[in-house]
Design a protein around this motif. Structure first.
Motif, PDB file in Angstrom:
ATOM      1  N   VAL A 172       0.842  -1.200   0.000  1.00 44.72           N
ATOM      2  CA  VAL A 172       0.000   0.000   0.000  1.00 44.72           C
ATOM      3  C   VAL A 172       0.877   1.250   0.000  1.00 44.72           C
ATOM      4  N   GLY A 173       1.851   1.279   0.885  1.00 47.68           N
ATOM      5  CA  GLY A 173       2.751   2.431   0.945  1.00 47.68           C
ATOM      6  C   GLY A 173       3.513   2.637  -0.344  1.00 47.68           C
ATOM      7  N   ASP A 174       4.048   1.557  -0.901  1.00 44.82           N
ATOM      8  CA  ASP A 174       4.793   1.666  -2.156  1.00 44.82           C
ATOM      9  C   ASP A 174       3.899   2.159  -3.287  1.00 44.82           C
ATOM     10  N   SER A 175       2.664   1.677  -3.319  1.00 49.64           N
ATOM     11  CA  SER A 175       1.742   2.085  -4.383  1.00 49.64           C
ATOM     12  C   SER A 175       1.413   3.570  -4.281  1.00 49.64           C
ATOM     13  N   LEU A 176       1.176   4.047  -3.068  1.00 53.18           N
ATOM     14  CA  LEU A 176       0.862   5.466  -2.884  1.00 53.18           C
ATOM     15  C   LEU A 176       2.039   6.349  -3.288  1.00 53.18           C
ATOM     16  N   LYS A 177       3.247   5.910  -2.970  1.00 52.24           N
ATOM     17  CA  LYS A 177       4.433   6.683  -3.358  1.00 52.24           C
ATOM     18  C   LYS A 177       4.532   6.796  -4.877  1.00 52.24           C
ATOM     19  N   GLY A 191      -6.224   8.070  -0.227  1.00 50.14           N
ATOM     20  CA  GLY A 191      -6.239   6.790   0.445  1.00 50.14           C
ATOM     21  C   GLY A 191      -7.592   6.594   1.109  1.00 50.14           C
ATOM     22  N   PHE A 192      -7.850   5.395   1.628  1.00 55.51           N
ATOM     23  CA  PHE A 192      -9.116   5.198   2.326  1.00 55.51           C
ATOM     24  C   PHE A 192      -9.032   4.053   3.317  1.00 55.51           C
ATOM     25  N   SER A 247       2.960   8.039   3.202  1.00 52.65           N
ATOM     26  CA  SER A 247       3.371   7.396   1.945  1.00 52.65           C
ATOM     27  C   SER A 247       2.980   8.204   0.717  1.00 52.65           C
ATOM     28  N   GLY A 248       2.178   9.247   0.896  1.00 48.61           N
ATOM     29  CA  GLY A 248       1.863  10.099  -0.242  1.00 48.61           C
ATOM     30  C   GLY A 248       0.417  10.494  -0.420  1.00 48.61           C
TER      31      GLY A 248
END
Length: 355
Positions: A172-177, A191-192, A247-248
């Motif tokens: 999740v963090g990598d995807s948001l970045k 995000g949600f 994460s973004g």
């Protein structure tokens, strides 16, 4: 599921088309208060997300700042209505694979962005995604949907819970970045999470339910167990939100999807305090991150929803926009609220409904 628009307390003169829920457009109306982009370096933290003229349009609207037009965006799992998504799903039939693999998450999340360049890009995920990270494994079956083999209904069941392990949610963090790098400041990355009550319905019932009899019974037969579960979920969800922002994510939506299954006085007891606590915990570390709250069938909850302290309230199609604004006042943003069934109408009729 509904079309939405974020309206201005100042009285925005135009309404932009927006999709809501799994496949529809959201437009955001603030209160008074396109091409694919190259990757670039960026640094983000909760403390640095202060208001700025460089904020994406959706973020400005969510914060209640005057904007030139209502932003429009595709809400949760927006790619599902697109042919390109359905083709990808045939190649990767497991929903959990699609929602827990960074490359696939990014690809699906960007499908609406690449097609329409909306003002917001929401991560492709699920409200149940963080469950294994704090001790609740689950499966998703094609017919039954989410299945939790060991529902928590007793003090013994509570022993399985532990603090959320964010390393297990690195995808999740990598995807948001990556999404933040892809869209830059041209759109908000959203995000949600699920609200504690809504998440608890799955954990207690063992999956999807139409009656909510087990968890509603617990409100009276084992309230101490339910309160402990909800408190644990509150802390885990708050930590997860902060992780998403770090994460973004520019903005966070809280889905209390099944809060509307409670009578209003019970929602005040079993859902509102926990959402309010999440908002308070997130505000401590991320004071400038807008938070949106949505409840299915929320016509009887609007004033109570405002008491949670969120920045934006999502209206469903059962609430008249003008009535919602009158009931909520001018110091909070709203989004909503065209009936998604209008998508099956001729274009002129759809346009009329949006206007």
């Amino acid at each position: 599921m509904s079309f939405s628009s974020l309206t201005s307390a100042l009285g925005s003169s135009s309404v932009q088309l927006g999709f809501h829920s799994n496949f529809l457009t959201e437009a955001l109306h603030p209160s008074s208060k396109r091409k694919k982009l190259a990757f670039r370096k960026f640094t983000v933290s909760c403390s640095s997300s202060s208001s700025s003229s460089s904020d994406p349009l959706l973020v400005k609207a969510a914060k209640g700042h005057p904007v030139s037009r209502p932003p429009a965006w595709m809400m949760r799992q927006a790619g599902r209505y697109m042919a390109v998504y359905r083709k990808l799903a045939e190649k990767h039939p497991s929903f959990r694979e699609r929602s827990e693999t960074t490359d696939l998450i990014v690809q699906i999340s960007l499908q609406p962005w690449e097609a329409f360049h909306p003002d917001g890009v929401i991560i492709f995920s699920d409200i149940l995604t963080p469950l294994p990270a704090f001790g609740v494994p689950f499966d998703i079956e094609e017919v039954r949907g989410p299945v939790i083999q060991s529902p928590i209904r007793s003090e013994e069941g509570l022993k399985a819970l532990h603090h959320i392990d964010l390393e297990k949610l690195q995808f999740v963090g990598d995807s948001l970045k990556i999404l933040r790098k892809e869209v830059g400041e041209h759109a908000a990355v959203l995000g949600f999470v699920g609200a504690p009550w809504t998440i608890a319905t799955y954990i207690v019932e063992g999956g999807t339910t139409r009656t909510y009899t087990t968890i509603k019974s617990m409100c009276h037969t084992a309230p101490h167990v339910l309160r402990t579960l909800l408190s644990h979920l509150t802390q885990a969800i708050a930590d997860y939100i902060i992780y998403q922002v770090e994460s973004g994510a520019h903005c966070i939506q809280i889905f209390d999807s099944w809060g509307g299954q409670l009578p209003p006085h019970m929602w005040e007891q079993w859902s509102e305090p926990y959402i309010r606590e999440i908002v308070s915990l997130v505000r401590t570390k991320c004071p400038e991150t807008p938070i949106v709250l949505y409840i299915n069938g929320n016509g009887g909850f609007l004033e109570r929803m405002k008491g949670t302290g969120v920045d934006v309230i999502g209206l469903d199609w059962t609430v008249d926009m003008a009535d919602g604004r009158k009931r909520l006042g001018n110091d909070i943003s709203v989004q909503g609220n065209v009936d998604p069934a209008c998508l099956f109408s001729p274009l002129p009729a759809l346009t009329d409904e949006i206007q």
